[in-house]
Design an enzyme around this catalytic site. Structure first.
Site, PDB file in Angstrom:
ATOM      1  N   ASN A   4       1.045  -1.410  11.419  1.00  0.00           N
ATOM      2  CA  ASN A   4      -0.394  -1.490  11.170  1.00  0.00           C
ATOM      3  C   ASN A   4      -0.986  -2.619  12.004  1.00  0.00           C
ATOM      4  O   ASN A   4      -0.528  -3.763  11.933  1.00  0.00           O
ATOM      5  CB  ASN A   4      -0.630  -1.753   9.674  1.00  0.00           C
ATOM      6  CG  ASN A   4      -2.093  -1.718   9.293  1.00  0.00           C
ATOM      7  OD1 ASN A   4      -2.916  -2.351   9.934  1.00  0.00           O
ATOM      8  ND2 ASN A   4      -2.415  -0.998   8.229  1.00  0.00           N
ATOM      9  N   HIS A  27      -4.912  -6.355  11.546  1.00  0.00           N
ATOM     10  CA  HIS A  27      -5.228  -7.783  11.525  1.00  0.00           C
ATOM     11  C   HIS A  27      -5.253  -8.418  12.910  1.00  0.00           C
ATOM     12  O   HIS A  27      -5.627  -9.592  13.032  1.00  0.00           O
ATOM     13  CB  HIS A  27      -4.327  -8.500  10.532  1.00  0.00           C
ATOM     14  CG  HIS A  27      -4.623  -8.041   9.129  1.00  0.00           C
ATOM     15  ND1 HIS A  27      -5.859  -8.242   8.543  1.00  0.00           N
ATOM     16  CD2 HIS A  27      -3.885  -7.336   8.239  1.00  0.00           C
ATOM     17  CE1 HIS A  27      -5.853  -7.697   7.333  1.00  0.00           C
ATOM     18  NE2 HIS A  27      -4.680  -7.148   7.135  1.00  0.00           N
ATOM     19  N   HIS A  39      -6.642   1.084   9.647  1.00  0.00           N
ATOM     20  CA  HIS A  39      -7.508   1.344   8.496  1.00  0.00           C
ATOM     21  C   HIS A  39      -8.954   1.125   8.916  1.00  0.00           C
ATOM     22  O   HIS A  39      -9.378  -0.014   9.159  1.00  0.00           O
ATOM     23  CB  HIS A  39      -7.121   0.401   7.353  1.00  0.00           C
ATOM     24  CG  HIS A  39      -7.904   0.607   6.094  1.00  0.00           C
ATOM     25  ND1 HIS A  39      -7.653  -0.109   4.931  1.00  0.00           N
ATOM     26  CD2 HIS A  39      -8.932   1.441   5.789  1.00  0.00           C
ATOM     27  CE1 HIS A  39      -8.491   0.270   3.985  1.00  0.00           C
ATOM     28  NE2 HIS A  39      -9.289   1.203   4.496  1.00  0.00           N
ATOM     29  N   ARG A  66     -12.168   0.737   7.634  1.00  0.00           N
ATOM     30  CA  ARG A  66     -12.829   0.479   6.357  1.00  0.00           C
ATOM     31  C   ARG A  66     -14.307   0.821   6.445  1.00  0.00           C
ATOM     32  O   ARG A  66     -14.920   0.787   7.519  1.00  0.00           O
ATOM     33  CB  ARG A  66     -12.657  -0.991   5.959  1.00  0.00           C
ATOM     34  CG  ARG A  66     -11.230  -1.370   5.601  1.00  0.00           C
ATOM     35  CD  ARG A  66     -11.194  -2.806   5.102  1.00  0.00           C
ATOM     36  NE  ARG A  66     -11.919  -2.929   3.851  1.00  0.00           N
ATOM     37  CZ  ARG A  66     -11.341  -3.068   2.645  1.00  0.00           C
ATOM     38  NH1 ARG A  66     -10.029  -3.112   2.542  1.00  0.00           N
ATOM     39  NH2 ARG A  66     -12.060  -3.187   1.558  1.00  0.00           N
ATOM     40  N   ARG A  93     -14.649  -4.270   8.565  1.00  0.00           N
ATOM     41  CA  ARG A  93     -14.326  -5.702   8.638  1.00  0.00           C
ATOM     42  C   ARG A  93     -13.253  -6.004   9.675  1.00  0.00           C
ATOM     43  O   ARG A  93     -13.112  -7.157  10.077  1.00  0.00           O
ATOM     44  CB  ARG A  93     -13.902  -6.237   7.271  1.00  0.00           C
ATOM     45  CG  ARG A  93     -12.564  -5.717   6.791  1.00  0.00           C
ATOM     46  CD  ARG A  93     -12.145  -6.383   5.487  1.00  0.00           C
ATOM     47  NE  ARG A  93     -13.074  -6.092   4.406  1.00  0.00           N
ATOM     48  CZ  ARG A  93     -12.823  -6.400   3.130  1.00  0.00           C
ATOM     49  NH1 ARG A  93     -11.701  -7.026   2.812  1.00  0.00           N
ATOM     50  NH2 ARG A  93     -13.675  -6.098   2.183  1.00  0.00           N
ATOM     51  N   GLU A 133      -5.873   5.275   8.128  1.00  0.00           N
ATOM     52  CA  GLU A 133      -6.133   4.960   6.727  1.00  0.00           C
ATOM     53  C   GLU A 133      -7.637   4.935   6.501  1.00  0.00           C
ATOM     54  O   GLU A 133      -8.392   4.412   7.327  1.00  0.00           O
ATOM     55  CB  GLU A 133      -5.546   3.594   6.352  1.00  0.00           C
ATOM     56  CG  GLU A 133      -4.052   3.590   6.201  1.00  0.00           C
ATOM     57  CD  GLU A 133      -3.539   2.288   5.612  1.00  0.00           C
ATOM     58  OE1 GLU A 133      -4.343   1.344   5.445  1.00  0.00           O
ATOM     59  OE2 GLU A 133      -2.348   2.211   5.316  1.00  0.00           O
ATOM     60  N   THR A 181      -6.140  -3.987   0.266  1.00  0.00           N
ATOM     61  CA  THR A 181      -6.033  -2.920  -0.729  1.00  0.00           C
ATOM     62  C   THR A 181      -5.229  -3.403  -1.923  1.00  0.00           C
ATOM     63  O   THR A 181      -4.082  -3.838  -1.781  1.00  0.00           O
ATOM     64  CB  THR A 181      -5.369  -1.679  -0.103  1.00  0.00           C
ATOM     65  OG1 THR A 181      -6.098  -1.318   1.077  1.00  0.00           O
ATOM     66  CG2 THR A 181      -5.397  -0.518  -1.077  1.00  0.00           C
ATOM     67  N   GLU A 222       2.425   7.555  -0.225  1.00  0.00           N
ATOM     68  CA  GLU A 222       2.908   6.238   0.200  1.00  0.00           C
ATOM     69  C   GLU A 222       2.873   5.323  -1.008  1.00  0.00           C
ATOM     70  O   GLU A 222       1.804   5.037  -1.554  1.00  0.00           O
ATOM     71  CB  GLU A 222       2.059   5.664   1.335  1.00  0.00           C
ATOM     72  CG  GLU A 222       2.568   4.297   1.791  1.00  0.00           C
ATOM     73  CD  GLU A 222       1.881   3.776   3.041  1.00  0.00           C
ATOM     74  OE1 GLU A 222       1.929   2.546   3.259  1.00  0.00           O
ATOM     75  OE2 GLU A 222       1.295   4.581   3.788  1.00  0.00           O
ATOM     76  N   HIS A 252       3.051  -2.069   1.986  1.00  0.00           N
ATOM     77  CA  HIS A 252       2.132  -3.106   1.506  1.00  0.00           C
ATOM     78  C   HIS A 252       2.918  -4.349   1.128  1.00  0.00           C
ATOM     79  O   HIS A 252       3.719  -4.355   0.205  1.00  0.00           O
ATOM     80  CB  HIS A 252       1.276  -2.674   0.308  1.00  0.00           C
ATOM     81  CG  HIS A 252       0.070  -3.567   0.127  1.00  0.00           C
ATOM     82  ND1 HIS A 252      -1.084  -3.410   0.857  1.00  0.00           N
ATOM     83  CD2 HIS A 252      -0.144  -4.648  -0.663  1.00  0.00           C
ATOM     84  CE1 HIS A 252      -1.970  -4.334   0.508  1.00  0.00           C
ATOM     85  NE2 HIS A 252      -1.417  -5.102  -0.407  1.00  0.00           N
TER      86      HIS A 252
END
Length: 256
Positions: free
Chosen positions: A15, A18, A51, A53, A57, A78, A109, A159, A202
């Site tokens: 992922n 970030h 992801h 969102r 963000r 995502e 999340t 998941e 996660h």
């Protein structure tokens, strides 16, 4: 890569959200999450997760555009189960769409999607995505009723949320962490019995990945924040290589 009991591969999805978080903290175009995705691909990631969102963000629409253009490994998009996100997914038709809960005030999340409360809506929501060729997965807690509901709505993949296990492990709550791991093991087996492909993710780190990788029904781990954090100190490719080695060792030991 390590083998599952049925001969399949334990996959690693990276992922890159970030990297975009760091970029957006300053504005501009650097660091580029698409560059990180391509580096992850070169380092042996089996897929890339991003992801998008509702509040944008971190990942931006333009990032998804470029990921779809440049990635050779599958993209796992995502997103929340909203009309806007459905339109975006139908336009891009990524390999996979993972539905996650979203709250504007959360940092990340916080839990699994409540499928049980929205069975009819989610069944209708995922149908056009499946028809467009995207493999729909549901990010879900290790809860029997929720997993059974995910199977009923026709989602081929779940998941499992590993955040609670990782948090308890980090806090030194060994007994509670062991109970959560047992729950994850039981619910992963249930998902497989129901014909679902089981993924997990996660909060996974070098210290917590092995017990999850060793769960026989799990076919894919999705890991982001920790790998991006480690990349600051070691570089992204070495961070991915070490995570892959830990995953493979745990799976090989579990299969022995």
């Amino acid at each position: 890569m390590a083998q599952l009991h049925d001969g399949g591969l334990l996959r690693l999805g990276v992922n890159i959200d970030h990297v975009a978080t760091v970029r957006n903290a300053r504005g501009g175009a650097y660091p580029d999450p698409v560059r990180a995705a391509l580096l992850a691909e070169e380092a042996g990631a089996d897929g890339v997760t991003a992801h998008l969102r509702e509040d944008r963000r971190h990942i931006a629409d333009s990032d998804i555009d470029r990921l779809m253009e440049r990635l050779r490994v599958p993209l796992n998009l995502e997103m929340a189960a909203t009309d806007e996100m459905q339109r975006i997914a139908l336009r891009h038709r990524p390999h996979a769409v993972c539905l996650v809960p979203e709250k504007r005030e959360e940092r990340t999340t916080e839990g699994g999607l409540d499928v049980l409360a929205e069975e009819a809506r989610l069944r209708a929501f995922i149908a056009p995505l499946a028809e467009a060729g995207s493999r729909v997965s549901i990010f879900i807690g290790a809860d029997r009723a929720q997993i059974e509901a995910a199977a009923r709505i026709g989602a081929p993949v779940i998941e499992l949320h590993t955040g609670a296990f990782c948090d308890l492990s980090a806090e030194g709550q060994g007994e509670a962490a062991a109970a959560e791991l047992a729950r994850l093991r039981e619910m992963a087996a249930l998902g497989a019995e129901l014909g679902l492909e089981v993924h997990a993710g996660h909060g996974l780190t070098y210290d917590t990945v092995a017990p999850i990788a060793a769960l026989p029904p799990v076919r894919e781990l999705n890991i982001g924040h920790f790998l991006i954090g480690e990349a600051i100190f070691t570089g992204l490719a070495p961070a991915i290589a070490r995570m892959r080695a830990l995953m493979d060792a745990a799976r090989s030991e579990g299969a022995a």
